[in-house]
Design an enzyme around this catalytic site. Structure first.
Site: not given
Length: 655
Positions: A394, A541, A390, A430-431
Site C-alpha cells: 500500500h 491514499d 496497511h 505515511h503508514d
C-alpha cells in the site's frame, strides 16, 4: 420629556432640553450649566423675545463674575436644592448688581440637575417682566425635566466616552493588528458591520449571522452527515471522529470469541453473484469458499520477512529486465503494484523509492548519500507489518500514485523541490508500522499509543515519530548533507502532509481547499503549496477507488479483511463491533459505495481541474466504472433479500 429619553447626540440633547425648559418655565432666558471635573461651565443658552425663541449650544464657556446672582448659584451647588428670587430688582442684596440694574431683572430660578446623588449641573432661568414668575407648579414641572435631563445627559456622556474608548482601542488594534486579532476575528468584525446594514428580520441579516456563528464556533469545515442509511452513517462518523452519533452498545459478547486467529471470512463472492448475509458464524461455516481462503493465504506469501540491510543487493537499478521495464512505466495510472511487488520479491518500497529519487534527480539536488538512502528505505520497508491492507505494498502504491500526479498529472510545476521530496517521503512513511486497526479502536481500548499522542491523530503521529527516528541514526540519515534550515522545512512539510491522511481531518482539509481554490491558489505561498500536498497524498491514499476495477477489487477485499480482523478483536473484548467490520454480516458494496460517495468522489472532483485533461478523463472514467460496479452489486444483494416469498409462505401469511 420623552424627546430627551431617545436622543443620543450630545449637542441635540442640550438644544432640545433648553427648548423644553423655555416651553414650560415661563422664562425669557435660560442657561444650562454643567459640572466638568469640579468646575462649572455654560454649555447651552436659550432666549425668548416676544413670540420667538432660540436655543444654542455653547463651547463650554466658564462662569464669569458678571453673571447675575452668582451667590445664588453657589448656594445651589453646595446644598443641591433649588433656590429662587421673586424680585431681584427690588431686593437689597441684588439691587446694586450692574446686570440686575441694566436688565431690571425680577424673577430668578436655579435648579440642580442631579443623577445618582451627584451634581451633573444647573438650570439657571431669568424673567425680567414678572415678579414671582416661577410658581410652585412650574417649579415642580421643571424638577421632573431636570431629573430626566440628568439621566439623559449621563447616558449620552457615557456613550461618548465609550465611543472614545472604542476609537482608541481601534487605533491600538490597527497598530498591532497581527498580534491582537486573528483573521477570524477580523472577518467577524467586517461581517458585523455588513450585518447592521440590513433589517433584523431580513434573510441577509440571518444569513450573515449564520456565517458569523459558524466562524466564531470554529465549525466552518465540520462535517454535516445527513445520510439515509444508518449503518453507513455510523461507519463514516467513526472514520471522521464524529462522536455525535450514538453507538449501539447492546451487542453481546460472542460465545465464539476465543476462536480468534482464523482469518477465514464469510463469502465475499458478491462480485460474481447476489449475496445474502448469513446468520452462521464464519468460523463455524463448513462451506467457507476456497477463493477467499486462497486470497488470505496469499497475503502471507507476498509479505515474507524482508531482508536485513546487509542482504540488499548493492547494484541499482536491478538486473531484472522485467523489473526495469516496470520502473520505466511508473508514470502510468494502471501501474500494477502487485506485479511490481512480485518482481521485487517483496522489496517494492526499496526499488520504487530508489528509482524515484534517482529519476527525479532528488539524490543530486539534496546531496543524498546513496547508501544511506538504501538503508533508510529498507529500514522503513521492514517496519511495515503484514496487514491485509496497511502494508508495504500500500505504501508503494501510494508513492507511485503521488509520482503519477506530479509527472503525468503535471502538478510538479506548482511545487518547489522541497515540496516534491517531502511528498515522496510522506507517501513512503505515511503508514509505517501500522497495527491494522483504526484510531478509534486504539482510543476505545486505551491503547498506550492513544495515551502517548493524547487521542489526536494517534496512528499518524506514531508513523511520523517512528520513521523520523531513523534520521537520528547516521547510517539512515538521508538528510545528513542538507542545510539545517531546509531540513526543518522538509520535516515540517512531511509532518503536515502525513497528519492530513487522518480521515478525521478530511472534511476540514477539503473545505479549506475548496475555499482556497475559489479565491485562487498562489504557488508562491508556502501555505497554498502545502494545501496542494495534503490533497495529493489524501487522493493517493484512497486512489485504489479510481484505479482499474481489477486493482480496486483486490484492494477492497484487503481492506474488508482488515476491517473484519478488527471486528474480531472487538467481539473478543466485548466491544460494540464497528459498522461494516462484522464478518458475520458483511455489507461490502454498501461500505465501498459509502466510502466512494462521501470521501473519494468529493475529494477528486474538488481538484480535478489542476490535472491535465488526459489525466482528468482517465481518473473520471475509472471512478464512474467502479461506482457502477458497486451499485450493481448492491442492487443484486437488495433484490436477493427482498425477493417475493413462495406461494405457500404467502398463503400462510394471509391465514
Amino acid at each position: 420629556v420623552d424627546v430627551l429619553c431617545v436622543e443620543k447626540n450630545h449637542e441635540r440633547l442640550l438644544q432640545k432640553l433648553m427648548e423644553v425648559v423655555l416651553l414650560n418655565a415661563g422664562a425669557q432666558r435660560g442657561l444650562l450649566i454643567l459640572s466638568r471635573l469640579g468646575s462649572l461651565s455654560i454649555e447651552a443658552e436659550s432666549n425668548t423675545t416676544g413670540a420667538t425663541s432660540s436655543s444654542s449650544v455653547l463651547q463650554s464657556e466658564p462662569l464669569t463674575s458678571d453673571l447675575a446672582l452668582l451667590p445664588l448659584i453657589q448656594q445651589v451647588v453646595q446644598t443641591k436644592k433649588f433656590a429662587s428670587c421673586d424680585n431681584a430688582f427690588e431686593e437689597g442684596d441684588y439691587v446694586q448688581d450692574p446686570y440686575v440694574k441694566q436688565t431690571q431683572l425680577m424673577s430668578v430660578l436655579c435648579l440642580p440637575v442631579i443623577h445618582q446623588e451627584q451634581l451633573v449641573g444647573l438650570l439657571y432661568l431669568e424673567n425680567n417682566l414678572t415678579a414671582g414668575a416661577f410658581t410652585k407648579d412650574r417649579i415642580q414641572i421643571l424638577k421632573v425635566i431636570a431629573a430626566q435631563a440628568a439621566m439623559s445627559i449621563e447616558n449620552v456622556n457615557l456613550g461618548v466616552e465609550t465611543q472614545k474608548l472604542k476609537d482608541e482601542l481601534g487605533k491600538v488594534q490597527e497598530q498591532y493588528q497581527s498580534s491582537i486579532n486573528s483573521l477570524a476575528e477580523q472577518v467577524i468584525v467586517k461581517l458585523h458591520s455588513l450585518k447592521d446594514k440590513f433589517e433584523k428580520k431580513s434573510h441577509e441579516y440571518s444569513d450573515i449571522e449564520f456565517v458569523m456563528r459558524a466562524i466564531a464556533n470554529n465549525k466552518l469545515y465540520d462535517a454535516n452527515l445527513r445520510l439515509g442509511d444508518a449503518e453507513t452513517q455510523r461507519w463514516l462518523s467513526a472514520q471522521i471522529g464524529d462522536t455525535n452519533e450514538e453507538e449501539d452498545r447492546s451487542i453481546p459478547k460472542s460465545p465464539h470469541s476465543k476462536q480468534l486467529g482464523s482469518v477465514a471470512s464469510e463469502s465475499l463472492d458478491f462480485l460474481n453473484k447476489p449475496h445474502v448475509p448469513s446468520k452462521i458464524s464464519a468460523v463455524d461455516s463448513p462451506e467457507r469458499p476456497a477463493k477467499w481462503s486462497r486470497f488470505v493465504a496469499s497475503l502471507s506469501r507476498q509479505h515474507r520477512p524482508l531482508p536485513h540491510i546487509d542482504d540488499v543487493p548493492s547494484n541499482f537499478p536491478s538486473q531484472d529486465s522485467k523489473l526495469n521495464i516496470m520502473i520505466e512505466q511508473m508514470e502510468r495510472w494502471d501501474f500494477d503494484i502487485f506485479e511490481f511487488c512480485r518482481l521485487c520479491e517483496g522489496r517494492s518500497i526499496y526499488y520504487l523509492a530508489c528509482a524515484l529519487f534517482t529519476k527525479q534527480n532528488l539524490v543530486k539536488r539534496f546531496n543524498i548519500n546513496e547508501e544511506k538512502l538504501k538503508n533508510f528505505m529498507i529500514a522503513i520497508e521492514e517496519g511495515y507489518k503484514q496487514n491485509p491492507y496497511h502494508n508495504s505494498i500500500h505504501a508503494a502504491d501510494v508513492t507511485q500514485t503521488v509520482h503519477y500526479f506530479l509527472t503525468t498529472g503535471g502538478l510538479s510545476s506548482l511545487l518547489s523541490d522541497a515540496d516534491i521530496i517531502a511528498t515522496y517521503l510522506a507517501s513512503i512513511i505515511h503508514d509505517y508500522r501500522h497495527p491494522g486497526v483504526t484510531n478509534k479502536y486504539l482510543i476505545d481500548t486505551s491503547d498506550p499509543l492513544s495515551y502517548i499522542y493524547n487521542d489526536i491523530s494517534v496512528l499518524e503521529n506514531f508513523h511520523l515519530a517512528e520513521s523520523f527516528a531513523f534520521l537520528l541514526d547516521e547510517e539512515t540519515n538521508i538528510f545528513s548533507n542538507v542545510a539545517p534550515e531546509q531540513r526543518i522545512e522538509i520535516r515540517k512539510s512531511v509532518i503536515t502532509t502525513v497528519l492530513s491522511t487522518d480521515l478525521a481531518n478530511h472534511v476540514s482539509i477539503l473545505g479549506q481547499f475548496k475555499a482556497k481554490s475559489s479565491c485562487g491558489i498562489n504557488r508562491d505561498l508556502q501555505d497554498d503549496r502545502q494545501l496542494i500536498l495534503k490533497i495529493i497524498i489524501k487522493s493517493a491514499d484512497v486512489s485504489h477507488s479510481v484505479k482499474p476495477w481489477s486493482m480496486h477489487q483486490q484492494w477492497s477485499m484487503r481492506i474488508m479483511e482488515e476491517f473484519y480482523l478488527q471486528g474480531d478483536r472487538e467481539r473478543e473484548l466485548g466491544l460494540p463491533i464497528t459498522a461494516f467490520m462484522d464478518r458475520r454480516n458483511p455489507a461490502v458494496p454498501k461500505c465501498q459505495l459509502g466510502f466512494m460517495r462521501f470521501f473519494v468522489e468529493p475529494l477528486y472532483t474538488s481538484w480535478f481541474s489542476l490535472l491535465n485533461p488526459q489525466a482528468q478523463a482517465t481518473l473520471m472514467q475509472h471512478m464512474k466504472d467502479n461506482l457502477n460496479h458497486w451499485k450493481d452489486e448492491l442492487q443484486k444483494e437488495e433484490e436477493q433479500i427482498s425477493s417475493p416469498p413462495t406461494n405457500e409462505h404467502t398463503r400462510d401469511s394471509r391465514t
